[in-house]
Scaffold this motif. Sequence first.
Motif, PDB file in Angstrom:
ATOM      1  N   CYS A 164       0.830  -1.211   0.000  1.00 49.86           N
ATOM      2  CA  CYS A 164       0.000   0.000   0.000  1.00 49.86           C
ATOM      3  C   CYS A 164       0.863   1.259   0.000  1.00 49.86           C
ATOM      4  O   CYS A 164       0.548   2.241  -0.683  1.00 49.86           O
ATOM      5  CB  CYS A 164      -0.938  -0.008   1.209  1.00 49.86           C
ATOM      6  SG  CYS A 164      -2.254  -1.258   1.110  1.00 49.86           S
ATOM      7  N   LYS A 170      -4.309   3.842   0.203  1.00 46.13           N
ATOM      8  CA  LYS A 170      -4.583   3.548   1.614  1.00 46.13           C
ATOM      9  C   LYS A 170      -5.907   2.831   1.824  1.00 46.13           C
ATOM     10  O   LYS A 170      -6.206   2.383   2.930  1.00 46.13           O
ATOM     11  CB  LYS A 170      -4.564   4.836   2.438  1.00 46.13           C
ATOM     12  CG  LYS A 170      -3.175   5.304   2.831  1.00 46.13           C
ATOM     13  CD  LYS A 170      -3.228   6.128   4.100  1.00 46.13           C
ATOM     14  CE  LYS A 170      -1.844   6.266   4.713  1.00 46.13           C
ATOM     15  NZ  LYS A 170      -1.894   6.888   6.049  1.00 46.13           N
ATOM     16  N   ILE A 192      -3.627   1.578   7.109  1.00 47.29           N
ATOM     17  CA  ILE A 192      -4.537   1.579   5.965  1.00 47.29           C
ATOM     18  C   ILE A 192      -5.997   1.532   6.418  1.00 47.29           C
ATOM     19  O   ILE A 192      -6.293   1.287   7.586  1.00 47.29           O
ATOM     20  CB  ILE A 192      -4.270   0.368   5.027  1.00 47.29           C
ATOM     21  CG1 ILE A 192      -4.582  -0.951   5.747  1.00 47.29           C
ATOM     22  CG2 ILE A 192      -2.858   0.385   4.492  1.00 47.29           C
ATOM     23  CD1 ILE A 192      -4.499  -2.170   4.850  1.00 47.29           C
TER      24      ILE A 192
END
Length: 251
Positions: A164, A170, A192
């Motif tokens: 990510c 995110k 995230i």
Amino acid sequence: MNYFRIKETISIHQPLFIPWIPYMARLSVSDTFVVLDDVQYRKDYYQNRTIIKERKSERREWLTISVKHRLEDTIKSVEIEKNNILKKVKNKIYHNYHDKKYFSIYWEPIESLLINSESVKLIDLNLSFIELFFDVLNINKPSIFFSSVICENRDRTEKIINICQFTQKKIFLNGWGRSLEIHNQERLREEIIFVRLDKEKVMREVYNEFLEQGLGFLDIIFNYSPKIILNNIEIIRQIYLEEVTECLNER
């Protein structure tokens, strides 16, 4: 071009062989798709097989790609058996679906893919079918990366976080399964936003046939019009969008 992508979202998944519609819908709404190619190959799973239906009885049956692999092989290392398996797969698809309503729309690119495939890698075949789905339905594709290129972290939780961070996304889109429960939930929440698809809403609003467990997308595209397929992907998109909005508002 049909555009379903939700900005700043990411999906991370193993490349499956002709996946079912919920998998393809999730990729369609994702901004980025990371192919999880450096995890261990799972024998007798959906990585080398999918479900189709027998022409007359509608009985579910496996469509399988025979492969060569060792116990420790990662997905990217698995090779297709060189015993005319793609020709057999082509013939089986034709036999079971040649009289379906929308067969003629899609058969030429599918046949060409199976006849002209030169790669011996299973992952290349799987990704070719995934891209074919986007192409024949004129769906804007997500950006595609490979986990083996992004990071070598063996810790499952940190691997997701690293991916990510690398892709600068995110919002992690998950299906309705429980795959994330094997990870450190607290650690993930620090880095995230992960969104799980609302199964009850999907079951209530999407065509039941599209949700038949493991049924590959070939059965759907041969039996339903492009308009119906795209409408159902849009329904799933709206459900994800509601979940994304709710998660963002909670932070």
